[in-house]
Scaffold this motif. Structure first.
Motif, PDB file in Angstrom:
ATOM      1  N   VAL A 132      14.023  18.401  -7.011  1.00 19.82           N
ATOM      2  CA  VAL A 132      15.162  19.098  -6.297  1.00 19.82           C
ATOM      3  C   VAL A 132      14.598  19.612  -5.084  1.00 19.82           C
ATOM      4  CG1 VAL A 132      17.052  20.368  -6.269  1.00 19.82           C
ATOM      5  CG2 VAL A 132      16.415  19.240  -8.475  1.00 19.82           C
ATOM      6  N   GLY A 133      14.778  19.087  -3.852  1.00 20.03           N
ATOM      7  CA  GLY A 133      14.342  19.505  -2.584  1.00 20.03           C
ATOM      8  C   GLY A 133      13.504  18.631  -1.910  1.00 20.03           C
ATOM      9  N   ALA A 134      13.989  18.246  -0.524  1.00 17.62           N
ATOM     10  CA  ALA A 134      13.074  17.333   0.213  1.00 17.62           C
ATOM     11  C   ALA A 134      12.645  18.042   1.439  1.00 17.62           C
ATOM     12  CB  ALA A 134      14.048  16.043   0.608  1.00 17.62           C
ATOM     13  N   GLY A 135      12.112  18.983   1.292  1.00 16.68           N
ATOM     14  CA  GLY A 135      11.398  19.829   2.376  1.00 16.68           C
ATOM     15  C   GLY A 135       9.850  19.392   2.085  1.00 16.68           C
ATOM     16  N   MET A 136       9.047  20.086   2.902  1.00 18.79           N
ATOM     17  CA  MET A 136       7.592  19.513   3.096  1.00 18.79           C
ATOM     18  C   MET A 136       6.932  19.519   1.771  1.00 18.79           C
ATOM     19  SD  MET A 136       6.276  21.687   6.294  1.00 18.79           S
ATOM     20  CE  MET A 136       6.527  23.229   5.736  1.00 18.79           C
ATOM     21  N   ILE A 137       7.183  20.658   0.655  1.00 18.73           N
ATOM     22  CA  ILE A 137       6.719  20.655  -0.598  1.00 18.73           C
ATOM     23  C   ILE A 137       7.496  19.428  -1.589  1.00 18.73           C
ATOM     24  CG2 ILE A 137       6.095  21.916  -2.518  1.00 18.73           C
ATOM     25  CD1 ILE A 137       4.981  22.776   0.291  1.00 18.73           C
ATOM     26  N   GLY A 138       8.480  19.385  -1.458  1.00 16.54           N
ATOM     27  CA  GLY A 138       9.055  18.367  -2.363  1.00 16.54           C
ATOM     28  C   GLY A 138       8.890  16.967  -1.992  1.00 16.54           C
ATOM     29  N   LEU A 139       8.933  16.556  -0.738  1.00 15.01           N
ATOM     30  CA  LEU A 139       8.504  15.447  -0.189  1.00 15.01           C
ATOM     31  C   LEU A 139       7.067  14.903  -0.450  1.00 15.01           C
ATOM     32  CD1 LEU A 139      10.741  15.182   2.852  1.00 15.01           C
ATOM     33  CD2 LEU A 139      11.030  13.894   0.770  1.00 15.01           C
ATOM     34  N   SER A 140       6.172  15.811  -0.179  1.00 15.38           N
ATOM     35  CA  SER A 140       4.715  15.663  -0.336  1.00 15.38           C
ATOM     36  C   SER A 140       4.332  15.169  -1.806  1.00 15.38           C
ATOM     37  CB  SER A 140       3.902  16.717   0.306  1.00 15.38           C
ATOM     38  OG  SER A 140       4.064  17.981  -0.260  1.00 15.38           O
ATOM     39  N   LEU A 141       5.008  16.274  -2.637  1.00 16.28           N
ATOM     40  CA  LEU A 141       4.683  15.946  -3.956  1.00 16.28           C
ATOM     41  C   LEU A 141       5.458  14.404  -4.494  1.00 16.28           C
ATOM     42  CD1 LEU A 141       3.886  17.128  -6.834  1.00 16.28           C
ATOM     43  CD2 LEU A 141       6.255  18.064  -7.083  1.00 16.28           C
ATOM     44  N   ALA A 142       6.581  14.222  -3.992  1.00 15.43           N
ATOM     45  CA  ALA A 142       7.072  12.906  -4.252  1.00 15.43           C
ATOM     46  C   ALA A 142       6.293  11.686  -3.772  1.00 15.43           C
ATOM     47  CB  ALA A 142       8.499  12.493  -3.599  1.00 15.43           C
ATOM     48  N   CYS A 143       5.584  11.683  -2.518  1.00 11.34           N
ATOM     49  CA  CYS A 143       4.575  10.795  -2.140  1.00 11.34           C
ATOM     50  C   CYS A 143       3.340  10.818  -3.105  1.00 11.34           C
ATOM     51  CB  CYS A 143       4.290  11.204  -0.827  1.00 11.34           C
ATOM     52  SG  CYS A 143       5.549  11.021   0.498  1.00 11.34           S
ATOM     53  N   LEU A 144       2.608  11.700  -3.385  1.00  7.90           N
ATOM     54  CA  LEU A 144       1.488  12.006  -4.341  1.00  7.90           C
ATOM     55  C   LEU A 144       1.964  10.995  -5.621  1.00  7.90           C
ATOM     56  CD1 LEU A 144      -0.363  15.161  -3.512  1.00  7.90           C
ATOM     57  CD2 LEU A 144      -0.498  12.912  -2.348  1.00  7.90           C
ATOM     58  N   LEU A 145       2.889  11.381  -6.223  1.00  2.00           N
ATOM     59  CA  LEU A 145       3.097  11.047  -7.680  1.00  2.00           C
ATOM     60  C   LEU A 145       3.668   9.602  -7.624  1.00  2.00           C
ATOM     61  CD1 LEU A 145       5.430  14.170  -8.843  1.00  2.00           C
ATOM     62  CD2 LEU A 145       3.178  13.396  -9.571  1.00  2.00           C
TER      63      LEU A 145
END
Length: 389
Positions: free
Chosen positions: A11-24
């Motif tokens: 939940v959250g498409a800021g810098m933290i949420g999106l970077s985590l999504a990319c790595l995963l």
């Protein structure tokens, strides 16, 4: 009603949420991201909200495939830092050259980072859903998955990550306890045109009413300011004209860059320390501002968040997420590691805040001595420059 399945919901498409999504996603996970807003768009105008990204944060963005795009578009690298106290001789400066590096970090606009991370996430197969609201129906346990109602659909996942900021709904839904206190300050942000070029130097002046940072942008004569001003002063500054506000910046910065002119809106946000005493519960975990917010005086908020991203992605790695035992092992290691780092940073920021927020003559004298020692001892200055990175 559709039933959707994902390994991980963020939940959250800021810098933290999106970077985590990319790595995963790069690790082969099926990731869904829930966000209220659409993809941030690029603009010719410099944004007001920026982050000072150290080398480790930029490495996370490189691993996501986003940093080359951000770098090519627009950043403000800084090759040296200068910090001084307005009310004492305390002064220190150090440079990347002292540690044989090209720079100490880079100032990046948050919306630019988010734009390219969003782009990369889509290319990596991340399912980004723009939703107005969602509801946690089941937190999941050893025998069941997390169940989330998104509009008319149901989404099931092995793990729910709250990367939805300081007012995290994930944290509220899961009732994870929080410690916080109000700094009784507001962070004022604006872009200021300066008479003299900034020279790629990040500057910070400690004032009795709160620190003022002048951060270099890609424009040699424009700095992004973050002024952490006591609430009474902040209210006064926000009600003044752009011309008067720029004059205050010019005066309080001791005309270090000559005359100043405001070339943007002037915005403010309340400053408070917030720390989740518990970062995970069952199949739910927090990252970034959802877990911690700190004073912006050292510009470390985003860097703490990216460190969360790196650690969480590494600890999840090839774990069997459906096994609650395996998942809890990974999340426990992550939370212990990151809580220790965050607590240290919070303590450091509080010490700086209190140490520079007093006019006590004894404390002022100690500040001057504390700054003078590393400014004269090259090995210590070199270590400070390394820490700044």
């Amino acid at each position: 009603m559709r039933r959707q399945q994902a390994d991980i919901v963020i939940v959250g498409a800021g810098m933290i949420g999106l970077s985590l999504a990319c790595l995963l996603a790069k690790a082969g996970r099926q990731v869904t991201v829930l966000e209220r807003h659409s993809q941030p768009q690029l603009s010719d105008e410099l944004a007001l909200r920026v982050s000072a990204l150290n080398n480790r944060s930029r490495q996370v963005l490189r691993d996501c495939g986003a940093w080359p795009l951000i770098d090519d578009y627009r950043i403000g690298p800084y090759t040296s830092m200068e910090v001084w106290d307005k009310d004492s001789p305390a002064h220190i400066e150090f440079s990347a050259a002292e540690i044989n590096q090209d720079d100490l970090g880079a100032i990046a606009e948050n919306n630019v980072v988010e734009h390219f991370l969003w782009q990369q996430a889509l290319q990596l197969g991340v399912d980004i859903q723009q939703v107005d609201e969602w509801k946690l129906l089941n937190e999941g346990d050893a025998d069941s998955l997390v169940e989330i109602k998104v509009g008319d659909d149901l989404v099931f996942a092995s793990l729910l990550v709250g990367a939805d900021g300081g007012r995290s709904l994930v944290r509220q839904w899961s009732e994870l306890p929080v410690t916080f206190w109000d700094y009784e300050q507001q962070g004022i942000v604006a872009n200021i045109k300066t008479e003299q070029p900034h020279g790629g130097v990040a500057r910070q002046i400690f004032l009795p009413t709160g620190p003022l940072a002048l951060l270099p942008t890609p424009d040699a004569h424009t700095v992004s300011i973050v002024w952490s001003a006591d609430t009474a002063l902040a209210e006064q500054l926000l009600h003044e004209s752009a011309e008067r506000f720029a004059k205050h910046v010019e005066t309080e910065s001791q005309r270090v860059l000559g005359g100043c002119k405001c070339v943007s809106d002037i915005k403010a946000f309340p400053l408070r320390m917030q720390y989740a005493r518990q970062w995970q519960h069952g199949r739910i975990v927090l990252a970034g501002d959802a877990a911690h917010t700190i004073h912006p005086l050292a510009g470390q908020g985003a860097n703490l968040g990216f460190a969360d991203v790196r650690a969480l992605a590494q600890h999840l790695d090839t774990r069997d997420l459906k096994s609650l035992v395996e998942l809890n092992k990974a999340l426990s290691k992550y939370s212990r590691e990151r809580r220790a780092d965050t607590q240290l940073m919070i303590a450091g920021m509080e010490a700086f805040k209190r140490g520079f927020g007093t006019a006590n003559p004894l404390v002022k004298g100690m500040r001057a001595i504390a700054f003078a020692i590393p400014n004269k001892l090259t090995p210590l200055k070199r270590r400070l420059a390394q820490l700044a990175m």
